[in-house]
Design a protein around this motif. Structure first.
Motif, short mmCIF file in Angstrom:
data_model
loop_
_atom_site.label_atom_id
_atom_site.label_comp_id
_atom_site.label_asym_id
_atom_site.label_seq_id
_atom_site.Cartn_x
_atom_site.Cartn_y
_atom_site.Cartn_z
N THR A 133 -6.66 2.78 5.00
CA THR A 133 -6.43 1.55 4.23
C THR A 133 -5.58 0.52 4.98
N LEU A 163 0.83 -1.21 0.00
CA LEU A 163 0.00 0.00 0.00
C LEU A 163 0.87 1.26 0.00
N LEU A 170 -3.80 6.34 4.14
CA LEU A 170 -3.21 5.13 4.76
C LEU A 170 -3.82 4.85 6.13
#
Length: 573
Positions: free
Chosen positions: A502, A438, A499
């Motif tokens: 996620t 990610l 982030l």
């Protein structure tokens, strides 16, 4: 009372000569005597609780064992001990009855005894006779004044209504000529709710001649039947009548208390059955049944583990704590201020420009600053993975401890823990790869729209006094580098917010979801390949639990037998 003939009364009830004799305090430990009536013609025998595998048919040896067991506890002295000796006698010549022979009350200590023995004996006797379910056999010699009887005095204190007290008068045959005990026996001297019973024990001469108890009982019956004083009471006198009276009284008390006794027994049965359920049934020897047992135990553990994750039990909320507290705090602590300081921005931009300074916007400088900043996100991402991993490991440990069925099998507990932790390690590695991916994705493709807005915003602000030259000059001043740092910081904050949302999704998907769905899948595959002997090793039970189950099973059997016996008595009424 001491030397009142207590032991002789007991022997008369039993019909056997089996108790130690002598002067002073002979009974120095409580003797719990359980009489069990057997079928006519069956052999008489005795058993001690401390010698469970030995039957005594010679009652002289019973007397010796009582003496030896007393000496083992008190030594060969006149000391006393409250620890009881348990003796059961099985005979066709007795009634079903439990009696307790206690040391006689005394007023002075004899040689070899401490002065405290007087109080110790009274305390011991009180501990038995104060119990509301205890029937008191107050034995007093007829040749002493009943008003001074310690037995009667104590029974009056603990049983003032006299409901539990039976008065027994011994040594009627030793009274002075011309005197009798009718005032006591007929209740004029001291009235009890239950009638007094007179007893004539064997004389010392009879004992010396080894006159057995059967003959002694016959002589006792003859004494009362032919006595001018007690003849009219003959059918209510003697040791045989006393035994029947006590047995009948005990039966009437039990009948009256059958409902409460049954309730107590049922409650005890429920508690034992519940404990047996927790302890589990004995392990099967068949390999198929053993495999089934192991899988059931694993499912029980897995169910509790899922309850922790889903909120049915405590612990799963700590995972949310990682996402809601630890991750945001870690992101806030990242050293972006240092990375985007004016000095560092100038250095990075200059290095990116090389020998040719940038003409409009330092794109390479922007990219290097952003990529350098994005690398900082790896630490919090991996830390979140590790934090959730440790929470899951702790929940595994906790779930194993809370799975009651597993407590019997320490080896299987260890195997499940090892298999679970092995799976969690795999999930952790996958999760780390995913969260790092990610972060890398943010580095591999920057959000163009964010930067396209920047020049427009500068143009909207305009240059001072509408002078275009000043904006060109500004590109190489402190304000220019400050604006670059500010733009990069805004972009990094945007990525940080992304982030922050996620990373938890990836962690839950790779670790929590997998733990819920497939924590023991690999273990199940391995178990299916094991042979019977290996399965047995997994189900090696804790010896303490095996012992506890056997004890519970025996107690349960006894309680159920007692309930059946009581039910039969209830229906027979």
């Amino acid at each position: 009372m001491e030397s009142s003939g207590k032991s002789s009364v007991l022997e008369s009830i039993v019909g056997r000569d089996f108790l130690p004799r002598g002067s002073g305090i002979v009974t120095r430990r409580p003797l719990v005597l359980q009489l069990h009536k057997t079928e006519e013609g069956s052999q008489e025998y005795a058993e001690f609780l401390h010698l469970p595998k030995r039957r005594f048919t010679d009652f002289a040896l019973v007397r010796k064992e009582i003496q030896d067991e007393t000496d083992r506890m008190t030594g060969k002295t006149k000391q006393i001990s409250p620890v009881p000796i348990h003796l059961s006698i099985y005979s066709p010549n007795v009634v079903n009855l439990t009696l307790i022979d206690l040391p006689g009350l005394t007023k002075v200590a004899v040689e070899g005894q401490p002065e405290s023995v007087v109080q110790e004996i009274e305390t011991m006797v009180r501990s038995y006779v104060e119990k509301p379910n205890c029937v008191i056999l107050a034995i007093s010699p007829a040749n002493q004044d009943i008003a001074t009887s310690d037995a009667i005095k104590l029974s009056r204190e603990v049983d003032p209504s006299g409901e539990r007290t039976f008065g027994v008068l011994t040594k009627l045959d030793l009274m002075d000529k011309g005197t009798n005990a009718l005032d006591v026996l007929e209740g004029r001297s001291y009235r009890l709710q239950h009638p007094w019973v007179g007893i004539v024990n064997r004389s010392q001469a009879d004992i010396n001649k080894n006159i057995d108890m059967i003959v002694a009982r016959r002589k006792e019956r003859e004494y009362f039947a032919t006595s001018p004083d007690y003849g009219h009471l003959a059918n209510k006198m003697g040791s045989e009548y006393l035994a029947k009276l006590l047995s009948k009284h005990l039966e009437s008390v039990i009948r009256a208390r059958i409902p409460s006794i049954t309730s107590l027994i049922n409650k005890s049965i429920e508690e034992l059955e519940s404990e047996m359920d927790h302890l589990g049934r004995p392990v099967a020897v068949d390999a198929g049944a053993q495999l089934y047992t192991i899988l059931e135990l694993c499912r029980a553990f897995d169910r509790i583990f899922k309850e922790h994750l889903e909120g049915g039990r405590t612990g799963g909320d700590r995972i949310y704590g990682v996402f809601d507290n630890q991750l945001p705090a870690a992101l806030r602590k990242l050293p972006f201020d240092r990375h985007l300081s004016q000095q560092n921005v100038r250095r990075v931009v200059s290095e990116a420009d090389g020998y040719q300074p940038h003409l409009i916007a330092p794109e390479q400088g922007y990219r290097r600053l952003i990529e350098g900043a994005l690398n900082y996100f790896r630490g919090p991402a991996e830390a979140s993975v590790d934090a959730v991993h440790f929470v899951l490991k702790e929940l595994v440990r906790k779930s194993i401890g809370e799975t009651q069925e597993l407590k019997r099998f320490p080896t299987l507990q260890a195997e499940i823990a090892a298999a679970s932790n092995e799976s969690l390690e795999r999930f952790r590695e996958d999760s780390k790869k995913t969260v790092i991916r990610l972060v890398d994705m943010e580095s591999s493709y920057l959000t163009v729209e964010f930067f396209r807005r920047l020049p427009q915003e500068v143009e909207k602000g305009g240059s001072p006094a509408g002078n275009p030259a000043s904006s060109t000059v500004d590109r190489y001043t402190e304000g220019h580098f400050r604006r670059i740092g500010s733009n990069v910081s805004s972009y990094i904050m945007m990525v940080s917010e992304t982030l922050k949302n996620t990373i938890p999704k990836a962690v839950v998907y790779c670790q929590v979801r997998e733990a819920k769905q497939s924590l023991l899948n690999h273990f199940y595959t391995q178990i299916g390949k094991k042979e019977g002997k290996q399965l047995s090793q997994l189900l090696d039970e804790d010896p303490a639990l095996m012992e506890r189950r056997q004890q519970c099973a025996k107690r349960l059997e006894l309680y159920k037998a007692s309930r059946d016996e009581i039910d039969s008595v209830s229906w027979a009424r």
